[in-house]
Write an enzyme that holds these catalytic residues in place. Structure first.
Site, short mmCIF file in Angstrom:
data_model
loop_
_atom_site.label_atom_id
_atom_site.label_comp_id
_atom_site.label_asym_id
_atom_site.label_seq_id
_atom_site.Cartn_x
_atom_site.Cartn_y
_atom_site.Cartn_z
N PHE A 1 -6.66 -27.36 12.23
CA PHE A 1 -5.90 -26.08 12.06
C PHE A 1 -6.67 -24.98 12.48
O PHE A 1 -7.80 -24.63 12.43
CB PHE A 1 -6.06 -25.77 10.24
CG PHE A 1 -5.27 -24.59 10.00
CD1 PHE A 1 -3.74 -24.58 10.02
CD2 PHE A 1 -5.95 -23.29 10.03
CE1 PHE A 1 -2.96 -23.42 9.56
CE2 PHE A 1 -4.91 -22.17 9.91
CZ PHE A 1 -3.55 -22.31 9.70
N ASP B 1 -14.31 -23.37 16.67
CA ASP B 1 -13.45 -22.60 15.89
C ASP B 1 -14.27 -22.27 14.73
O ASP B 1 -14.21 -23.27 13.84
CB ASP B 1 -11.97 -23.04 15.61
CG ASP B 1 -11.28 -22.15 14.85
OD1 ASP B 1 -11.79 -21.15 14.24
OD2 ASP B 1 -10.01 -22.16 14.68
N LYS C 1 -11.61 -14.26 9.59
CA LYS C 1 -11.75 -14.18 8.10
C LYS C 1 -13.11 -13.37 7.49
O LYS C 1 -12.78 -12.19 7.56
CB LYS C 1 -11.97 -15.64 7.63
CG LYS C 1 -10.61 -16.58 7.73
CD LYS C 1 -10.23 -17.60 7.01
CE LYS C 1 -9.34 -18.25 7.23
NZ LYS C 1 -8.72 -19.25 7.76
C1 LIG Z 1 -7.53 -19.58 9.07
C2 LIG Z 1 -7.90 -20.36 10.15
C3 LIG Z 1 -7.26 -19.60 11.61
C4 LIG Z 1 -6.21 -18.72 11.58
O1 LIG Z 1 -6.77 -17.54 11.21
P1 LIG Z 1 -5.44 -16.43 10.62
O2 LIG Z 1 -6.37 -15.19 10.37
O3 LIG Z 1 -4.74 -17.03 9.31
O4 LIG Z 1 -4.66 -16.26 11.75
C5 LIG Z 1 -7.80 -20.25 12.74
N1 LIG Z 1 -8.78 -21.35 12.43
C6 LIG Z 1 -9.29 -21.87 11.40
C7 LIG Z 1 -10.26 -22.76 11.38
C8 LIG Z 1 -8.90 -21.22 10.20
O5 LIG Z 1 -9.48 -21.65 8.97
#
Ligand SMILES: *Cc1c(COP(=O)(O)O)cnc(C)c1O
Length: 404
Positions: free
Chosen positions: A141, A226, A255
């Site tokens: 994700f 990520d 986040k």
């Molecule tokens: C939440 C998340 C995203 C996307 O972030 P948004 O602020 O919702 O666009 C990308 N990568 C990971 C691992 C995430 O948990």
């Protein structure tokens, strides 16, 4: 419950149905706790998918916001502002990278990393024009843009949203040999999560990150980590890849960088990668704005000053041990690192959703991910007593007949 239903009905009438929320309507919050419109109190064990590691309305971060709002919140990058430089310096000094590029949402940070990798591929690795390939993992994700869902292995993420962006390859997560085989002369990057959050708190085999680092280095392929969900203390280290002592080429952050107040994201890299960007290549009206910079600095300070990574490490172990003591025929597995914890139920019990709703009724908020797993990601400020209270409630729910 009338108020609750009114708010839910209103949102359903006027809002697109792109989410399936737990039926609680939150009105206020402080620290690890939130209050709904009926005045009922809940322990928040999702923390906005780890965007609230510092707890709701942390006073230091709120003060930074108020001070900056009263000076200047937004300038655009057409001009300089007096906050962005210190924010980026703080990020770089914290992480040991030479440059940072600020954006707003996580998906934008991932897009930025992909653009950096592709351009690096053409300019530095001399990949033939238009041929660059990026490898990603199944069940990943990384966000919701068209290009990011182009390498999702979730059918729902791609179906009906094509044509997808070309140039991506998907391999199994946790399989270093698959990575080695997937790389060719056009491969510019491998993008991965150190722990897959949305997929259900999937922890790769020990040594995987180290092998991935060796393979990417040997083949002149950038490693993009990520850390949007796993970063800023969540897993018991500042960044989750530090559990294996490796150094990625690009890190994406988001986040918790916004301290639970504001969307802030960034990528980190050394000059070798970041210098491929020239004026006009990339940008964002809000990226690096003074309000975000002020909040981001306070958000980082809180993580460091309050030792939240160490806290997550200690309390995560305590929480996981407590959950493992729950004796229930419904539980398949408890897994996690730090305060990023998943509880998976056995497939024959269908869905974890009813359990989340029962926990809501007891005053504990969490959310199922991928049907069978409940994700527990409380604020890193949670106390031992609050964890004990959570475990008692989880025990209560699992003592009932969950097939009802
Ligand atoms: C939440 C998340 C995203 C996307 O972030 P948004 O602020 O919702 O666009 C990308 N990568 C990971 C691992 C995430 O948990």
């Amino acid at each position: 419950m009338k108020k609750t239903l009114d708010f839910i009905n209103q949102a359903n009438k006027w809002g697109a149905h792109n989410y399936h929320p737990i039926p609680v309507v939150i009105e206020s919050g402080e620290g690890c706790w939130v209050y709904d419109v009926e005045g009922k109190k809940y322990l928040d064990m999702l923390s906005a998918y780890s965007a609230v590691n510092q707890g709701h309305r942390h006073p230091k971060i709120v003060n930074a916001l108020i001070e900056q709002v009263n000076q200047i919140p937004l300038t655009s990058r057409a001009f300089h502002n007096n906050k962005m430089g210190s924010f980026l310096m703080k990020l770089c000094q914290l992480s040991g990278y030479e440059k940072a590029l600020p954006m707003n949402t996580g998906a934008e940070a991932v897009e930025t990393a992909l653009k950096a990798a592709r351009k690096w591929g053409y300019v530095k690795k001399k990949v033939e024009a238009g041929k660059a390939e990026i490898i990603a993992c199944s069940n990943n994700f990384h966000g919701r843009t068209i290009s990011i869902v182009s390498f999702s292995s979730e059918d729902q993420h791609q179906n009906d949203f094509g044509p997808v962006t070309p140039g991506f390859k998907v391999i199994p997560y946790g399989d270093a040999d698959a990575l080695e085989h997937a790389i060719n002369e056009n491969t510019v990057a491998f993008i991965m999560e150190p722990i897959q959050g949305e997929a259900g708190i999937i922890i790769p085999p020990e040594g995987y990150l180290k092998k991935v680092r060796e393979i990417t280095k040997k083949n002149n392929v950038l490693l993009i980590m990520d850390e949007i969900q796993t970063g800023f203390g969540r897993t018991g280290k500042l960044f989750a890849h530090q559990h294996e002592d490796i150094r990625p080429d690009i890190i994406t952050l988001g986040k918790a960088l916004g301290g639970g107040l504001y969307p802030i994201s960034a990528i980190l890299a050394d000059d070798e990668v970041m210098e491929v960007f020239t004026p006009g290549d990339h940008g964002s009206t809000f990226g690096g704005n003074p309000l975000a910079a002020a909040i981001g600095m306070a958000a980082i300070d809180v993580i460091v000053e309050e030792g939240l990574a160490e806290r997550a490490d200690e309390l995560g172990t305590y929480f996981i041990d407590g959950l493992k003591k729950i004796d229930s025929p419904y539980i398949k597995e408890i897994r996690g690192k730090g305060l990023m914890v998943g509880l998976e139920i056995k497939e024959e019990y269908g869905s974890a959703r009813p359990l989340c709703e029962k926990l809501m009724n007891l005053g504990l908020l969490c959310k199922e991910t991928h049907e069978l797993t409940i994700r527990f990601c409380p604020s890193l400020k949670i106390s031992k007593e609050e964890i004990d209270w959570a475990i008692e409630n989880i025990k209560t729910v699992f003592a009932e007949d969950i097939t009802q």
